[in-house]
Design a protein around this motif. Structure first.
Motif, PDB file in Angstrom:
ATOM      1  N   ASN A 286      12.869  -6.031  44.299  1.00 53.87           N
ATOM      2  CA  ASN A 286      14.067  -5.561  43.563  1.00 53.87           C
ATOM      3  C   ASN A 286      14.710  -6.707  42.778  1.00 53.87           C
ATOM      4  N   GLN A 287      14.673  -7.917  43.350  1.00 54.05           N
ATOM      5  CA  GLN A 287      15.247  -9.077  42.658  1.00 54.05           C
ATOM      6  C   GLN A 287      14.430  -9.437  41.411  1.00 54.05           C
ATOM      7  N   LEU A 288      13.110  -9.400  41.549  1.00 53.91           N
ATOM      8  CA  LEU A 288      12.254  -9.684  40.381  1.00 53.91           C
ATOM      9  C   LEU A 288      12.452  -8.612  39.313  1.00 53.91           C
ATOM     10  N   GLU A 289      12.575  -7.369  39.748  1.00 50.47           N
ATOM     11  CA  GLU A 289      12.791  -6.248  38.821  1.00 50.47           C
ATOM     12  C   GLU A 289      14.108  -6.433  38.061  1.00 50.47           C
ATOM     13  N   ALA A 290      15.138  -6.933  38.777  1.00 45.13           N
ATOM     14  CA  ALA A 290      16.447  -7.165  38.143  1.00 45.13           C
ATOM     15  C   ALA A 290      16.341  -8.239  37.057  1.00 45.13           C
ATOM     16  N   LEU A 291      15.468  -9.230  37.283  1.00 44.11           N
ATOM     17  CA  LEU A 291      15.261 -10.262  36.254  1.00 44.11           C
ATOM     18  C   LEU A 291      14.543  -9.677  35.035  1.00 44.11           C
ATOM     19  N   LEU A 292      13.632  -8.755  35.293  1.00 46.53           N
ATOM     20  CA  LEU A 292      12.839  -8.184  34.185  1.00 46.53           C
ATOM     21  C   LEU A 292      13.645  -7.215  33.329  1.00 46.53           C
ATOM     22  N   LEU A 293      14.668  -6.576  33.934  1.00 44.29           N
ATOM     23  CA  LEU A 293      15.447  -5.559  33.196  1.00 44.29           C
ATOM     24  C   LEU A 293      16.005  -6.074  31.866  1.00 44.29           C
ATOM     25  N   PRO A 294      16.705  -7.242  31.858  1.00 45.49           N
ATOM     26  CA  PRO A 294      17.246  -7.692  30.563  1.00 45.49           C
ATOM     27  C   PRO A 294      16.171  -8.270  29.627  1.00 45.49           C
ATOM     28  N   MET A 295      14.992  -8.580  30.171  1.00 44.62           N
ATOM     29  CA  MET A 295      13.967  -9.233  29.347  1.00 44.62           C
ATOM     30  C   MET A 295      13.528  -8.327  28.183  1.00 44.62           C
ATOM     31  N   LYS A 296      13.354  -7.029  28.477  1.00 42.15           N
ATOM     32  CA  LYS A 296      12.852  -6.113  27.431  1.00 42.15           C
ATOM     33  C   LYS A 296      13.835  -5.985  26.261  1.00 42.15           C
TER      34      LYS A 296
ATOM     35  N   GLN B  90       6.972 -11.448  35.286  1.00 42.39           N
ATOM     36  CA  GLN B  90       6.225 -10.186  35.244  1.00 42.39           C
ATOM     37  C   GLN B  90       5.001 -10.246  36.157  1.00 42.39           C
ATOM     38  N   ASP B  91       4.256 -11.375  36.081  1.00 36.64           N
ATOM     39  CA  ASP B  91       3.052 -11.542  36.925  1.00 36.64           C
ATOM     40  C   ASP B  91       3.410 -11.522  38.408  1.00 36.64           C
ATOM     41  N   LEU B  92       4.502 -12.227  38.765  1.00 38.23           N
ATOM     42  CA  LEU B  92       4.925 -12.269  40.171  1.00 38.23           C
ATOM     43  C   LEU B  92       5.314 -10.873  40.649  1.00 38.23           C
ATOM     44  N   TYR B  93       5.986 -10.125  39.801  1.00 34.58           N
ATOM     45  CA  TYR B  93       6.398  -8.762  40.146  1.00 34.58           C
ATOM     46  C   TYR B  93       5.173  -7.897  40.447  1.00 34.58           C
ATOM     47  N   GLU B  94       4.165  -7.971  39.573  1.00 37.96           N
ATOM     48  CA  GLU B  94       2.968  -7.132  39.749  1.00 37.96           C
ATOM     49  C   GLU B  94       2.196  -7.516  41.017  1.00 37.96           C
ATOM     50  N   ILE B  95       2.105  -8.827  41.284  1.00 33.38           N
ATOM     51  CA  ILE B  95       1.397  -9.300  42.492  1.00 33.38           C
ATOM     52  C   ILE B  95       2.071  -8.741  43.748  1.00 33.38           C
ATOM     53  N   HIS B  96       3.384  -8.856  43.801  1.00 32.89           N
ATOM     54  CA  HIS B  96       4.099  -8.459  45.018  1.00 32.89           C
ATOM     55  C   HIS B  96       4.238  -6.945  45.137  1.00 32.89           C
ATOM     56  N   LYS B  97       4.309  -6.254  44.025  1.00 29.63           N
ATOM     57  CA  LYS B  97       4.367  -4.779  44.069  1.00 29.63           C
ATOM     58  C   LYS B  97       3.053  -4.251  44.645  1.00 29.63           C
ATOM     59  N   GLU B  98       1.937  -4.794  44.172  1.00 27.69           N
ATOM     60  CA  GLU B  98       0.623  -4.361  44.674  1.00 27.69           C
ATOM     61  C   GLU B  98       0.484  -4.683  46.171  1.00 27.69           C
ATOM     62  N   PHE B  99       0.941  -5.885  46.549  1.00 25.59           N
ATOM     63  CA  PHE B  99       0.875  -6.309  47.957  1.00 25.59           C
ATOM     64  C   PHE B  99       1.710  -5.371  48.834  1.00 25.59           C
ATOM     65  N   TYR B 100       2.943  -5.080  48.392  1.00 22.16           N
ATOM     66  CA  TYR B 100       3.858  -4.212  49.152  1.00 22.16           C
ATOM     67  C   TYR B 100       3.270  -2.805  49.297  1.00 22.16           C
TER      68      TYR B 100
ATOM     69  N   PHE C  96       4.939 -21.195  37.811  1.00 23.10           N
ATOM     70  CA  PHE C  96       6.375 -20.912  37.823  1.00 23.10           C
ATOM     71  C   PHE C  96       7.166 -22.154  38.237  1.00 23.10           C
ATOM     72  N   VAL C  97       6.704 -22.823  39.304  1.00 23.68           N
ATOM     73  CA  VAL C  97       7.392 -24.017  39.817  1.00 23.68           C
ATOM     74  C   VAL C  97       7.423 -25.119  38.760  1.00 23.68           C
TER      75      VAL C  97
ATOM     76  N   PRO D  35      11.729 -16.940  43.780  1.00 24.08           N
ATOM     77  CA  PRO D  35      10.286 -17.178  43.988  1.00 24.08           C
ATOM     78  C   PRO D  35       9.998 -18.465  44.770  1.00 24.08           C
ATOM     79  N   ILE D  36      10.805 -19.497  44.552  1.00 14.48           N
ATOM     80  CA  ILE D  36      10.601 -20.756  45.279  1.00 14.48           C
ATOM     81  C   ILE D  36      10.846 -20.533  46.769  1.00 14.48           C
ATOM     82  N   ASP D  37      11.890 -19.786  47.051  1.00 13.68           N
ATOM     83  CA  ASP D  37      12.235 -19.434  48.431  1.00 13.68           C
ATOM     84  C   ASP D  37      11.119 -18.612  49.068  1.00 13.68           C
ATOM     85  N   ARG D  38      10.522 -17.742  48.264  1.00 11.94           N
ATOM     86  CA  ARG D  38       9.570 -16.754  48.791  1.00 11.94           C
ATOM     87  C   ARG D  38       8.316 -17.402  49.347  1.00 11.94           C
ATOM     88  N   VAL D  39       7.826 -18.448  48.690  1.00 13.83           N
ATOM     89  CA  VAL D  39       6.585 -19.100  49.148  1.00 13.83           C
ATOM     90  C   VAL D  39       6.779 -19.620  50.567  1.00 13.83           C
TER      91      VAL D  39
END
Length: 877
Positions: free
Chosen positions: A126-136, A162-172, A205-206, A257-261
């Motif tokens: 949801n946090q990654l999605e929130a970052l992507l919302l204003p990008m478009k 976007q890449d991180l979002y897709e990776i984690h969405k598929e994983f979830y 990303f880092v 994302p840094i926290d997530r690793v």
């Protein structure tokens, strides 16, 4: 905070020069540190407009050696270098399944780890999605005549999101059904292995993180439209949440994302720990953990965890080493200060009042070059100026108020209460917690200038005082030069504090995120076994500190083991926890030199030879068995064991199965058997306390050694003929503890289950005459043995309180200690009414204390007079 912890931006707008440095503490359940904040208050406690802290100039340092997952463990380690050794820094090669031979338990633990991880994974997506919302929409305007951001700026800020979002969405999406349909045949190691194989995206990303933050900051300053967008991104709340979304800043989301690793690596570590080595998942998880740890290690090699501050007049960099909130005594009043320790100077500041929308700044109260700072020996010190200490009962009252407010906040949340009412409640709670933080510290920490000028801070913890002193003394080992800062240099240095600070928020509950663990409520049993590693013989003892209400307090102290290099204390203590998350152990060398002894009440003259801390992990200590641990401190190893009893468990009263004995046996049975009016145990303990404990500081409040208390309990239960000899030899706190234990273990409280609701109603009456009649009538309604014993205890406690100037135990303090023991709801009632641990702590406690206090403050009450007056009243209740 420990240097090995990643620092995170608080997620609010930063200073005005484009780049920011410093960070706030973790916001989610993996948080290592308290969530501090003075955004609402200046040093005098006046309201300040909310302008939040800055981001991070250097990359946050990432902890590459996970020890346990946040949901099963500690919030991470905090404290200085000494503390970092107290938990093994590396993951085990073999899973610790010795205690989990039962595959069912192992399976359950894996599901628990995964369920928690899935919940946090949903929040992260949801946090990654929130970052992507204003990008478009930003991309859409980039090609127009009035772009908010250029295409290049958009690509830099949102790089790889976007890449991180897709990776984690598929994983979830792959993991969720497996956890939902959980059984022993579920295999999921390949999912974690695939996730680990995609860490290259995180590396990219880092590498871009610092430039992404800088670009976002610059764009925010130059473009109001983008500033508005970046200050309030809407993050969808989890499915089971009452709220629809939360507002988070872009800076905070870019840190996720840094926290997530680190978090994913911790979860792998725990999964492996609870996976049998012959399970098909085991090699896959082992491989995924190895890849993740290597990745963390590789990115840390390029990261400098130290923050660069400002350039000194000599052209060297001045770095921030430590900062935090301290209470300063200034002109006889307590002021909250933010103290900054740089490599060559100590600076004491307070937040300036600023208009809404303006960047916050610090106002320097004073600074001292470390080359001029001295810690004189105790003989050289002038007596400490008298500090007005807040009476204990005022502090206890405030704690109870805060606890009942916490319950109200929880009820409002459960009932989806009006946000305005909730805000008012939270504001009031913050005011009370702020008052407590300002008024509770009493340990003096004095800072002296060579020319004689000195400043006085008050701390609640000797551990904290030692950390500040050690940090300053380490820096003083370098070749430091003295200097005077010009007004411009001082302005630059003070201006940098806002961006560099690592501690942002006051350690109060109202600043905590909803998903942060509430801490533990109940009783922690600690046995301090022994210590090794001393170079020479000394007189040694330990003290135990735990945090409650945002600050640490000393709770117990072992006896002094004389002239030894290997003290064997083997002493057990029962420590009450009030939302605690951390246990600290300090090891002292006792000072017997009379010339150095206390110049004032709170000065601690004994030398700290080691200190360390351990996070209180509910999963580890909340079992029936003892959990053994070792804290390493300055080359010294202290062995201790812990177990925890929750408050609802401690409410249970278990009647004694045996016919003989006194503990757990009805008071009427004991007095009848003894042919006495007051049980022998009560009379003997009271007599001994009045003989040699009435002048003891903190009598009835300080814990006695649990092993001594158990020995006395056994002696009374077996009617040991040597009991009087034992009593005369025993530490007085153990005797006081035995008396408290006797009342606590009665099959029902002294003032009875039946009359409990009536006592609660009686104390709440506002008409004084009606209250007097009711409270006296209730006493008359008690069975005779209960009433006579209660009156006997009442007169004893009054005699103890007469010595308050010496023993520091007021009537209110004694009511706080004994009230909840003599008067508590029956188990059935407490089960029906209580839901939260914090509710348990505050539920009716204030009223229980008030009932006992009412009788303690009342003119003498005699059994004969009560019975005489009984003729005029009905005997029904």
């Amino acid at each position: 905070p420990s240097p090995s912890r990643p620092k995170r931006p608080a997620g609010e707008p930063s200073g005005s020069d484009g780049t920011t440095s410093g960070s706030s503490d973790r916001e989610d359940a993996s948080s290592a540190d308290f969530n501090y904040g003075t955004e609402d208050y200046d040093a005098e406690g006046n309201e300040e407009p909310k302008v939040p802290p800055g981001g991070s100039e250097t990359m946050p340092y990432i902890d590459e050696s996970p020890t346990m997952s946040p949901q099963l463990s500690a919030r991470g380690q905090e404290g200085g270098d000494d503390a970092n050794n107290s938990i093994s820094p590396t993951a085990p090669d073999e899973p610790d399944v010795a205690g989990e031979r039962d595959s069912g338990k192992s399976l359950e633990m894996r599901k628990l780890v995964l369920s928690d991880f899935l919940a946090s994974e949903e929040i992260y997506i949801n946090q990654l999605e929130a970052l992507l919302l204003p990008m478009k929409p930003l991309k859409a305007t980039a090609t127009t005549s009035q772009p908010v951001l250029t295409t290049q700026q958009i690509e830099t800020i949102f790089y790889k999101i976007q890449d991180l979002y897709e990776i984690h969405k598929e994983f979830y999406d792959s993991l969720y059904p497996k956890v939902q349909n959980w059984d022993s045949s579920v295999v999921l190691g390949h999912l974690f292995q695939k996730l680990a194989s995609q860490l290259g995206v995180y590396k990219a990303f880092v590498d871009n993180y610092k430039i992404a933050l800088e670009t976002a900051e610059k764009c925010s300053q130059s473009n109001n439209q983008f500033q508005k967008i970046s200050e309030e991104l809407k993050v969808k709340s989890p499915k089971d949440s009452k709220e629809s979304h939360t507002s988070v800043t872009m800076e905070a989301l870019l840190y996720k994302p840094i926290d997530r690793v680190t978090r994913s690596t911790l979860v792998l570590h725990d999964l492996l720990k609870h996976t049998p080595s012959d399970h098909p998942d085991y090699p896959l998880l082992q491989d995924a953990l190895r890849i993740s740890q290597n990745f963390l290690s590789s990115i840390n090699e390029d990261i400098d965890p130290r923050r660069t501050a400002v350039t000194t007049p000599k052209g060297e960099t001045r770095q921030l080493v430590k900062d935090g909130f301290l209470v300063e005594m200034a002109e006889g009043t307590r002021k909250l200060r933010h103290v900054f320790l740089f490599t060559d100077v100590l600076l004491c500041a307070k937040l300036k009042k600023t208009a809404v929308g303006k960047h916050q700044q610090y106002d320097c109260k004073w600074y001292m070059p470390l080359a001029e700072l001295v810690f004189p020996s105790l003989e050289e010190l002038d007596p400490c100026p008298h500090v007005h200490a807040m009476p204990d009962h005022d502090l206890e009252d405030m704690k109870m108020k805060i606890s009942s407010m916490k319950s109200e906040v929880q009820k409002e949340k459960a009932n989806k209460g009006q946000s305005r009412a909730m805000e008012r409640l939270k504001k009031k709670m913050f005011d009370n917690e702020f008052w407590l933080l300002l008024n509770s510290p009493s340990i003096p920490f004095r800072i002296h200038h060579r020319n004689g000028k000195s400043y006085l801070f008050l701390l609640s913890s000797d551990y904290e005082r030692a950390e500040w002193r050690e940090a300053i003394q380490r820096l003083q080992k370098k070749d430091l030069q003295t200097f005077v800062l010009s007004s411009v240099e001082l302005q630059v240095l003070t201006g940098s504090c806002f961006k560099l600070r690592t501690v942002h928020n006051l350690p109060v509950t109202s600043n905590k995120d909803d998903d942060e663990p509430p801490g533990m409520y109940g009783f922690l049993h600690v046995i301090v076994h022994s210590a090794k590693g001393f170079k020479q013989s000394a007189n040694l003892y330990c003290t135990l500190e735990v945090d409650s209400f945002g600050y640490f307090v000393s709770k117990a102290k072992t006896r002094v083991f004389r002239d030894t290099t290997e003290p064997q204390w083997n002493e057990e203590f029962e420590i009450e926890l009030e939302g605690s998350q951390c246990l600290r152990i300090l090891c002292y060398e006792k000072c017997y030199d009379k010339t150095k002894l206390n110049k004032d009440d709170n000065e601690i003259v004994d030398r700290i030879v080691g200190k360390g801390q351990v996070q209180l992990d509910p999963q580890t200590v909340q079992t029936k068995n003892w959990h053994m641990d070792v804290i390493e401190m300055n080359g010294i190893k202290v062995e201790f064991s812990m177990k925890f009893t929750s408050r609802d468990m401690s409410l249970k009263r278990t009647p004694s199965k045996k016919q003989t004995g006194v503990f757990g046996v009805k008071i009427s049975v004991v007095t009848k058997r003894e042919r006495s009016k007051v049980p022998y145990i009560v009379r003997q303990c009271v007599e001994e306390v009045e003989k040699r404990g009435i002048d003891e500081v903190g009598i009835y409040r300080i814990s006695g050694v649990a092993t001594d208390i158990q020995a006395l309990k056994a002696a009374f239960d077996s009617n040991n003929k040597d009991i009087l000899v034992m009593l005369s030899d025993m530490d007085i706190n153990a005797i006081a503890g035995t008396l408290k234990l006797y009342f606590r273990e009665l099959p029902e409280p002294l003032l009875t289950d039946r009359l409990y609701p009536a006592f609660m109603q009686g104390i709440a009456l506002s008409d004084l005459s009606a209250k007097e009649n009711c409270m006296m009538h209730l006493l008359r309604s008690l069975p005779d043995p209960n009433l006579i014993t209660f009156l006997f205890l009442l007169e004893h406690l009054k005699r103890v309180a007469e010595k308050e100037p010496v023993n520091k135990m007021s009537l209110h303090n004694l009511a706080t200690v004994f009230g909840p023991t003599l008067l508590r709801p029956s188990e059935a009632e407490s089960k029906g009414n209580l839901s939260l641990a914090s509710d348990i702590w505050s539920h009716d406690v204030m009223a229980q204390v008030q009932v006992l206090l009412y009788y303690l403050q009342h003119s003498p009450i005699t059994f004969a007079e009560l019975k005489r007056n009984a003729l005029f009243f009905s005997t029904d209740v």
